[in-house]
Scaffold this motif. Structure first.
Motif, PDB file in Angstrom:
ATOM      1  N   SER A  86      -8.999   1.426   0.706  1.00  0.00           N
ATOM      2  CA  SER A  86      -8.460   0.075   0.813  1.00  0.00           C
ATOM      3  C   SER A  86      -6.986   0.005   0.450  1.00  0.00           C
ATOM      4  O   SER A  86      -6.275  -0.865   0.930  1.00  0.00           O
ATOM      5  CB  SER A  86      -9.252  -0.890  -0.079  1.00  0.00           C
ATOM      6  N   VAL A  87      -6.517   0.921  -0.395  1.00  0.00           N
ATOM      7  CA  VAL A  87      -5.096   0.932  -0.746  1.00  0.00           C
ATOM      8  C   VAL A  87      -4.346   1.796   0.266  1.00  0.00           C
ATOM      9  O   VAL A  87      -4.288   3.026   0.163  1.00  0.00           O
ATOM     10  CB  VAL A  87      -4.865   1.447  -2.179  1.00  0.00           C
ATOM     11  N   THR A  88      -3.821   1.137   1.261  1.00  0.00           N
ATOM     12  CA  THR A  88      -3.058   1.774   2.328  1.00  0.00           C
ATOM     13  C   THR A  88      -2.356   0.687   3.107  1.00  0.00           C
ATOM     14  O   THR A  88      -2.560  -0.507   2.856  1.00  0.00           O
ATOM     15  CB  THR A  88      -3.964   2.610   3.251  1.00  0.00           C
ATOM     16  N   GLY A 113      -4.372   5.718  -7.186  1.00  0.00           N
ATOM     17  CA  GLY A 113      -4.437   5.018  -5.907  1.00  0.00           C
ATOM     18  C   GLY A 113      -5.066   5.837  -4.800  1.00  0.00           C
ATOM     19  O   GLY A 113      -5.107   5.391  -3.646  1.00  0.00           O
ATOM     20  N   TYR A 348      -0.009  -0.964  -2.027  1.00  0.00           N
ATOM     21  CA  TYR A 348      -0.116  -1.958  -0.979  1.00  0.00           C
ATOM     22  C   TYR A 348      -1.078  -3.050  -1.418  1.00  0.00           C
ATOM     23  O   TYR A 348      -1.843  -2.849  -2.354  1.00  0.00           O
ATOM     24  CB  TYR A 348      -0.657  -1.340   0.323  1.00  0.00           C
ATOM     25  N   PRO A 350      -4.524  -4.421  -1.101  1.00  0.00           N
ATOM     26  CA  PRO A 350      -5.754  -3.798  -0.600  1.00  0.00           C
ATOM     27  C   PRO A 350      -6.184  -4.425   0.727  1.00  0.00           C
ATOM     28  O   PRO A 350      -6.278  -5.644   0.850  1.00  0.00           O
ATOM     29  CB  PRO A 350      -6.764  -4.072  -1.712  1.00  0.00           C
ATOM     30  N   ALA A 369      -9.290  -0.306  -6.490  1.00  0.00           N
ATOM     31  CA  ALA A 369      -8.216  -0.782  -5.614  1.00  0.00           C
ATOM     32  C   ALA A 369      -7.555  -2.023  -6.187  1.00  0.00           C
ATOM     33  O   ALA A 369      -6.321  -2.152  -6.179  1.00  0.00           O
ATOM     34  CB  ALA A 369      -8.772  -1.061  -4.220  1.00  0.00           C
ATOM     35  N   TYR A 372      -5.415  -1.065  -9.288  1.00  0.00           N
ATOM     36  CA  TYR A 372      -4.169  -0.400  -8.910  1.00  0.00           C
ATOM     37  C   TYR A 372      -3.178  -1.415  -8.342  1.00  0.00           C
ATOM     38  O   TYR A 372      -2.001  -1.438  -8.729  1.00  0.00           O
ATOM     39  CB  TYR A 372      -4.453   0.696  -7.883  1.00  0.00           C
ATOM     40  N   TYR A 373      -3.646  -2.245  -7.439  1.00  0.00           N
ATOM     41  CA  TYR A 373      -2.787  -3.257  -6.814  1.00  0.00           C
ATOM     42  C   TYR A 373      -2.190  -4.204  -7.847  1.00  0.00           C
ATOM     43  O   TYR A 373      -1.003  -4.557  -7.768  1.00  0.00           O
ATOM     44  CB  TYR A 373      -3.588  -4.049  -5.780  1.00  0.00           C
ATOM     45  N   CYS A 376       0.859  -2.182  -9.598  1.00  0.00           N
ATOM     46  CA  CYS A 376       1.825  -1.285  -8.968  1.00  0.00           C
ATOM     47  C   CYS A 376       3.130  -1.991  -8.596  1.00  0.00           C
ATOM     48  O   CYS A 376       3.132  -3.141  -8.162  1.00  0.00           O
ATOM     49  CB  CYS A 376       1.219  -0.624  -7.738  1.00  0.00           C
TER      50      CYS A 376
END
Length: 403
Positions: A86-88, A113, A348, A350, A369, A372-373, A376
């Motif tokens: 999902s993190v992309t 991530g 990014y 998610p 996710a 992290y989001y 970041c």
């Protein structure tokens, strides 16, 4: 030309570095016989494949186009499911939808991530065998997914590595370190050459593979599905006259797209590729400086953890910040830094949170996710920076955070 960033200049989170050699390479093409796909593209592909240790490289018009081409090449279609972290960026998931397959979002490690075999296994748990056809792992910010563990855990699944951030990096393939893009465990690797990436072609992408079959399919997808090799002609009557191949003839065996890269872009890419080692070394040095300074700011600020088993070629310098614990918001911090001449970004949101995907697949619980989001923040990182620029960024960040 002086490419060194002045302490008083605005520092974006990333930018290209172009010199007189790059300019001359483009001028040589503009003054030559080819502007669109021609000898410069051939030379660029050959040099790129050699640099990453792959048998084939196929250049295209963007990283997104490359992902779409890869989805076509591995045969994705209606009813197929592809696991995507999902993190992309949106393109990783969107390429799956372009070919009418479905996306299965996987969680990521909240510190790196990155997606791993454990997260993928959780994502596919309960699905019937054969439903999932492929994995699109993402080498985020420059460090890499453990491809060897994914191949070991899911040997039957096709794999397309999204390496937009990872050109020049290395990972442990199980028998030592190999360049990202060498594809020792099969599949396809896709790189972006967008201006903020490690090398730039303006817009552009490159796919690498060790499979002749996949390379042929990628080239078909890039150019309208056209086949010009006489040995591949299916209509022998139209393709030959008196036993000779008709010089004008071509066939379409599958629908393709106009995803070609021009010779102008390729000339720039070939010139930039010669500087890749220097660019990567500079990014590593700057990122190390960030780590030394950021990790000294206290318990609520740290650099993104480096994944094991890789030698990253850093595309981004990501700090993980507990904004709530520091009594502020990411918006306030980004705006304050911008006012001080420092650009930042978030990589990014998610993708499972995007309205289109949330409506299509419903709510998903991906805590890694989301964690992290939430923390970041991408700080400026590009080869023209000096250590003093890093110090400026960290000093201003500390001041904004009141540390």
């Amino acid at each position: 030309m002086n490419d060194t960033a002045s302490p008083k200049t605005f520092l974006p989170y990333g930018r290209q570095q172009i010199d007189a050699e790059d300019e001359q390479a483009v001028l040589d093409v503009l003054r030559g016989d080819w502007l669109t796909t021609g000898p410069a593209v051939d030379a660029y592909e050959e040099a790129f494949a050699d640099r990453v240790g792959a048998q084939h490289a196929v250049a295209c018009s963007s990283g997104t186009a490359g992902l779409h081409m890869a989805a076509i090449a591995i045969g994705l279609d209606f009813g197929d499911v592809v696991v995507v972290p999902s993190v992309t960026f949106l393109a990783t998931a969107n390429a799956v939808r372009y070919v009418n397959a479905d996306v299965l979002f996987a969680d990521v490690d909240p510190e790196t991530g990155l997606v791993g075999a454990e997260q993928i296994a959780r994502a596919i748990a309960g699905l019937s065998e054969g439903t999932v056809k492929a994995i699109f792992p993402v080498h985020l910010t420059g460090h890499t997914v453990d491809i060897a563990s994914l191949r070991s855990a899911f040997p039957h699944l096709a794999m397309v590595e999204d390496a937009c951030h990872a050109l020049g990096g290395e990972y442990d393939a199980g028998k030592g370190m190999v360049p990202v893009g060498s594809c020792p465990l099969g599949g396809i690797t896709m790189f972006s050459t967008h201006p903020v990436k490690t090398i730039a072609t303006g817009e552009g992408g490159v796919l690498t593979t060790n499979s002749q079959v996949l390379a042929n399919r990628l080239r078909w997808a890039r150019n309208h599905g056209m086949v010009r090799e006489p040995e591949r002609f299916q209509n022998r009557v139209m393709g030959f006259e008196n036993g000779e191949a008709a010089p004008w003839y071509y066939e379409m065996h599958l629908p393709g797209y106009n995803y070609r890269l021009s010779d102008v872009n390729a000339a720039l890419g070939l010139s930039q590729l010669r500087k890749l080692d220097r660019f990567v070394a500079r990014r590593r040095a700057l990122r190390q400086r960030y780590a030394e300074r950021i990790d000294a700011l206290g318990p609520h600020v740290a650099m993104q953890k480096v994944a094991q088993g890789c030698n990253p070629a850093w595309h981004l310098a990501v700090a993980l910040i507990d904004f709530a614990a520091l009594g502020t918001t990411r918006t306030a911090v980004m705006n304050a830094l911008r006012d001080r001449g420092i650009g930042t970004q978030v990589h990014y949101i998610p993708v499972h949170r995007q309205p289109y995907y949330a409506k299509r697949y419903g709510p998903l619980n991906l805590p890694g996710a989301d964690a992290y989001y939430a923390r970041c923040l991408s700080l400026p990182l590009f080869p023209a920076m000096e250590e003093s620029d890093v110090d400026r960024v960290v000093d201003e960040l500390a001041d904004v955070l009141k540390l």
